[in-house]
Design a protein around this motif. Structure first.
Motif, mmCIF file in Angstrom:
data_model
loop_
_atom_site.group_PDB
_atom_site.id
_atom_site.type_symbol
_atom_site.label_atom_id
_atom_site.label_comp_id
_atom_site.label_asym_id
_atom_site.label_seq_id
_atom_site.Cartn_x
_atom_site.Cartn_y
_atom_site.Cartn_z
ATOM 1 N N GLY A 142 48.613 36.753 23.080
ATOM 2 C CA GLY A 142 49.313 36.589 24.361
ATOM 3 C C GLY A 142 49.469 35.151 24.800
ATOM 4 O O GLY A 142 49.498 34.873 26.008
ATOM 5 N N ASN A 143 49.595 34.227 23.838
ATOM 6 C CA ASN A 143 49.783 32.825 24.206
ATOM 7 C C ASN A 143 51.215 32.609 24.695
ATOM 8 O O ASN A 143 52.185 32.733 23.929
ATOM 9 N N LEU A 144 51.363 32.288 25.966
ATOM 10 C CA LEU A 144 52.696 32.241 26.577
ATOM 11 C C LEU A 144 53.538 31.089 26.027
ATOM 12 O O LEU A 144 54.748 31.236 25.865
ATOM 13 N N ARG A 145 52.932 29.968 25.744
ATOM 14 C CA ARG A 145 53.702 28.850 25.185
ATOM 15 C C ARG A 145 54.341 29.272 23.856
ATOM 16 O O ARG A 145 55.513 28.978 23.596
ATOM 17 N N SER A 146 53.585 29.976 23.023
ATOM 18 C CA SER A 146 54.106 30.403 21.726
ATOM 19 C C SER A 146 55.226 31.434 21.895
ATOM 20 O O SER A 146 56.241 31.381 21.188
ATOM 21 N N VAL A 147 55.044 32.361 22.830
ATOM 22 C CA VAL A 147 56.061 33.393 23.049
ATOM 23 C C VAL A 147 57.363 32.765 23.566
ATOM 24 O O VAL A 147 58.456 33.112 23.115
ATOM 25 N N ILE A 148 57.236 31.830 24.494
ATOM 26 C CA ILE A 148 58.431 31.177 25.058
ATOM 27 C C ILE A 148 59.096 30.303 24.001
ATOM 28 O O ILE A 148 60.331 30.231 23.914
ATOM 29 N N THR A 149 58.303 29.648 23.172
ATOM 30 C CA THR A 149 58.875 28.863 22.068
ATOM 31 C C THR A 149 59.662 29.770 21.121
ATOM 32 O O THR A 149 60.752 29.406 20.659
ATOM 33 N N THR A 150 59.122 30.947 20.831
ATOM 34 C CA THR A 150 59.826 31.907 19.977
ATOM 35 C C THR A 150 61.153 32.315 20.603
ATOM 36 O O THR A 150 62.171 32.445 19.900
ATOM 37 N N ASN A 167 48.675 27.971 34.984
ATOM 38 C CA ASN A 167 48.377 28.957 33.925
ATOM 39 C C ASN A 167 49.599 29.518 33.223
ATOM 40 O O ASN A 167 49.467 30.387 32.359
ATOM 41 N N MET A 168 50.794 29.067 33.569
ATOM 42 C CA MET A 168 51.999 29.751 33.104
ATOM 43 C C MET A 168 52.303 29.523 31.621
ATOM 44 O O MET A 168 53.163 30.201 31.064
ATOM 45 N N LEU A 169 51.601 28.608 30.960
ATOM 46 C CA LEU A 169 51.776 28.413 29.517
ATOM 47 C C LEU A 169 50.475 28.676 28.758
ATOM 48 O O LEU A 169 50.366 28.379 27.574
ATOM 49 N N ALA A 170 49.494 29.241 29.448
ATOM 50 C CA ALA A 170 48.205 29.556 28.823
ATOM 51 C C ALA A 170 48.272 30.937 28.178
ATOM 52 O O ALA A 170 49.337 31.550 28.098
ATOM 53 N N ASN A 171 47.145 31.449 27.723
ATOM 54 C CA ASN A 171 47.108 32.846 27.290
ATOM 55 C C ASN A 171 47.310 33.739 28.507
ATOM 56 O O ASN A 171 46.808 33.440 29.595
ATOM 57 N N PHE A 172 48.000 34.868 28.317
ATOM 58 C CA PHE A 172 48.388 35.681 29.467
ATOM 59 C C PHE A 172 47.178 36.228 30.217
ATOM 60 O O PHE A 172 47.228 36.415 31.433
ATOM 61 N N ASP A 173 46.079 36.500 29.528
ATOM 62 C CA ASP A 173 44.918 37.043 30.240
ATOM 63 C C ASP A 173 44.387 36.056 31.273
ATOM 64 O O ASP A 173 43.864 36.447 32.318
ATOM 65 N N GLN A 174 44.546 34.764 31.002
ATOM 66 C CA GLN A 174 44.099 33.733 31.947
ATOM 67 C C GLN A 174 44.961 33.770 33.211
ATOM 68 O O GLN A 174 44.444 33.713 34.333
ATOM 69 N N LEU A 175 46.270 33.881 33.025
ATOM 70 C CA LEU A 175 47.178 33.971 34.168
ATOM 71 C C LEU A 175 46.962 35.281 34.920
ATOM 72 O O LEU A 175 46.909 35.299 36.161
ATOM 73 N N LEU A 176 46.839 36.378 34.183
ATOM 74 C CA LEU A 176 46.659 37.692 34.802
ATOM 75 C C LEU A 176 45.388 37.732 35.655
ATOM 76 O O LEU A 176 45.413 38.179 36.814
ATOM 77 N N THR A 177 44.287 37.260 35.102
ATOM 78 C CA THR A 177 43.017 37.300 35.832
ATOM 79 C C THR A 177 43.073 36.413 37.078
ATOM 80 O O THR A 177 42.619 36.809 38.159
ATOM 81 N N ALA A 178 43.647 35.221 36.925
ATOM 82 C CA ALA A 178 43.752 34.320 38.078
ATOM 83 C C ALA A 178 44.605 34.933 39.179
ATOM 84 O O ALA A 178 44.289 34.808 40.374
ATOM 85 N N ALA A 179 45.686 35.620 38.800
ATOM 86 C CA ALA A 179 46.582 36.219 39.797
ATOM 87 C C ALA A 179 45.922 37.403 40.492
ATOM 88 O O ALA A 179 45.948 37.510 41.723
ATOM 89 N N VAL A 180 45.328 38.298 39.708
ATOM 90 C CA VAL A 180 44.770 39.538 40.275
ATOM 91 C C VAL A 180 43.588 39.245 41.196
ATOM 92 O O VAL A 180 43.418 39.915 42.220
ATOM 93 N N LEU A 181 42.790 38.242 40.868
ATOM 94 C CA LEU A 181 41.579 37.987 41.640
ATOM 95 C C LEU A 181 41.744 36.891 42.690
ATOM 96 O O LEU A 181 40.778 36.502 43.354
ATOM 97 N N HIS A 182 42.971 36.386 42.861
ATOM 98 C CA HIS A 182 43.199 35.388 43.918
ATOM 99 C C HIS A 182 43.189 36.096 45.279
ATOM 100 O O HIS A 182 43.654 37.233 45.399
ATOM 101 N N PRO A 183 42.684 35.438 46.316
ATOM 102 C CA PRO A 183 42.647 36.095 47.636
ATOM 103 C C PRO A 183 44.014 36.569 48.116
ATOM 104 O O PRO A 183 44.092 37.574 48.844
ATOM 105 N N ALA A 184 45.088 35.893 47.726
ATOM 106 C CA ALA A 184 46.419 36.331 48.164
ATOM 107 C C ALA A 184 46.738 37.724 47.617
ATOM 108 O O ALA A 184 47.225 38.593 48.348
ATOM 109 N N MET A 185 46.461 37.950 46.327
ATOM 110 C CA MET A 185 46.743 39.262 45.729
ATOM 111 C C MET A 185 45.776 40.321 46.243
ATOM 112 O O MET A 185 46.170 41.463 46.510
ATOM 113 N N LEU A 186 44.508 39.953 46.393
ATOM 114 C CA LEU A 186 43.530 40.907 46.914
ATOM 115 C C LEU A 186 43.925 41.380 48.312
ATOM 116 O O LEU A 186 43.759 42.552 48.663
ATOM 117 N N LYS A 187 44.466 40.465 49.110
ATOM 118 C CA LYS A 187 44.898 40.812 50.462
ATOM 119 C C LYS A 187 46.216 41.586 50.434
ATOM 120 O O LYS A 187 46.364 42.616 51.104
#
Length: 447
Positions: free
Chosen positions: A304-312, A140-160
């Motif tokens: 919040g498209n990360l690929r576009s921000v990093i390209t900039t 998810n590191m080059l996707a829209n940030f909300d996709q990365l954020l949601t995946a991180a926050v709701l992963h069992p590792a972060m929940l724990k």
């Protein structure tokens, strides 16, 4: 700045340094060379995921409880298989960065893994941390940030890690029955670290409301044939609307938190906070405001498209200042050293590779707080840190058979300073010359 210096900057400021042949590749168009490489980091394929570790870990815990009833203890050896698999995954994640020809993607993997830091606290998180990096950050590191954020926050590792598995809505059915309430840890870090930043305009009531919205998200133990992992438990969720940053979200069970995270991801404070961190990580400890402003504007324009921000960031003239040098972190120093000396990391035992990085002061998944590792010179410039690098460089250099001139040509072309060249030329042996190269002012920093 001539073409070679631009190429060296491209390979070091945005990657882990050049492998043989990459300086000439980057010379033609350093910015385009970097942008065309942007792709989710391709970590080695593995058959183990969070479901595997959670299922086996909780099965062993159940066995331990049963043995305890008969005054027995579960032997530590029962965990050996899980320990070895987790260790191998962690080591393989480092090896992938050492050998990658698109090392900018592994620098981005390191950045976002640290931004959404999971610390190695306790046996279960030690198992989940390397798979969290593979399942959440890499894809998810080059996707829209909300996709990365949601995946991180709701992963069992972060929940724990941030105790959301023990947070209950005070008015929920489970909360009332167990007399349990909110745990605000995850909500606070989402606002302070992961999105808006400490000065992002939120207050304590926003933390409480977000904590309520997160209730119900917990970890399944994989019993009864179901998969282990994150799941939404309606009976533990605080019912009703939640108001965060002056916007009210109606109650729609598990969709409520997704809508909140999506809005936080595109908030101007989030755009500025993470653009600043990206520029600080890649360019300089004190990034130019003009560069951050361009990245922030791009974030807001693209949702919040990360690929576009990093390209900039790569396209920005401010990113190519010859004075913008960063002191390498221990991880950066280790990976770039292996690359420069072309030492085959596949032959290094997993435990030793992790131990080496631990001795240098940056144990994988070992940051001491949810804020992750520091990212400025003052975090890594102490006398003890330099002494560790000296000892480690001396030990590593003896394993390389590469000619020092070939190493310099492959990593710096003809851009190495005369002073450093003269110092290396006075070395008494190949071993000493390679050690001096690794400890030169140019190599200790990123161009």
């Amino acid at each position: 700045m001539d073409k070679v210096i631009y190429a060296v900057t491209a390979t070091q400021r945005f990657g882990y340094g050049a492998l043989p042949g990459q300086i000439s590749e980057a010379e033609k168009s350093p910015r385009r060379w970097l942008i065309e490489q942007l792709s989710p980091a391709a970590l080695p394929k593995a058959d183990y995921d969070a479901n595997y570790f959670l299922t086996h870990f909780f099965a062993l815990q159940k066995k331990a409880r049963q043995l305890k009833e008969s005054q027995q203890r579960l032997p530590k050896e029962e965990y050996a298989s899980l320990n070895q698999i987790a260790l191998h995954l962690a080591a393989d994640n480092i090896r992938a960065a050492i050998t990658a020809r698109d090392s900018i993607n592994y620098r981005l993997l390191e950045f976002f893994s640290n931004h959404f830091s999971i610390s190695h606290e306790g046996r279960l998180l030690g198992y989940l941390a390397p798979v969290y990096e593979r399942e959440v950050i890499a894809p998810n590191m080059l996707a829209n940030f909300d996709q990365l954020l949601t995946a991180a926050v709701l992963h069992p590792a972060m929940l724990k890690y941030l105790d959301n598995d023990i947070s209950f809505g005070p008015d929920s059915l489970a909360g009332r029955r167990r007399h349990k309430g909110l745990n605000e840890n995850l909500a606070r870090e989402v606002l302070e670290l992961h999105t808006l930043g400490v000065n992002g305009g939120y207050g304590q009531q926003d933390v409480i409301e977000l904590a309520k919205a997160l209730t119900g998200w917990t970890i399944s133990r994989g019993q009864g044939g179901s998969n282990a992992g994150s799941f939404f438990r309606t009976k533990a969720h605080q019912p009703g609307p939640k108001t965060i940053m002056r916007k009210t979200y109606r109650e729609v069970d598990e969709q409520q938190i997704r809508e909140i995270l999506r809005d936080l991801a595109i908030h101007p404070a989030t755009a500025n906070h993470i653009s600043t961190k990206l520029a600080r990580h890649f360019v300089t400890d004190n990034p130019p405001k003009s560069l951050v402003a361009k990245m922030t504007a791009r974030w807001l324009d693209t949702g919040g498209n990360l690929r576009s921000v990093i390209t900039t960031m790569i396209e920005g003239d401010e990113s190519w200042s010859p004075a913008a040098a960063k002191l390498k972190t221990p991880r950066d120093f280790l990976i770039s050293s292996y690359r420069a000396l072309e030492i085959d990391s596949q032959n290094i035992p997993d435990k030793r590779l992790i131990h080496l990085l631990t001795r240098l002061g940056q144990k994988p998944y070992g940051a001491h707080s949810p804020a992750g590792w520091g990212d400025t010179q003052q975090d890594w410039s102490g006398a003890a840190a330099l002494a560790s690098k000296i000892n480690w460089a001396y030990g590593l250099a003896k394993y390389s058979r590469r000619d020092i001139n070939a190493v310099i040509e492959a990593t710096y072309g003809d851009s190495l300073s005369d002073h450093t060249r003269e110092t290396i030329n006075r070395a008494d042996s190949q071993h000493q010359a390679l050690t001096l190269f690794l400890l030169s002012p140019e190599f200790l920093r990123r161009a």
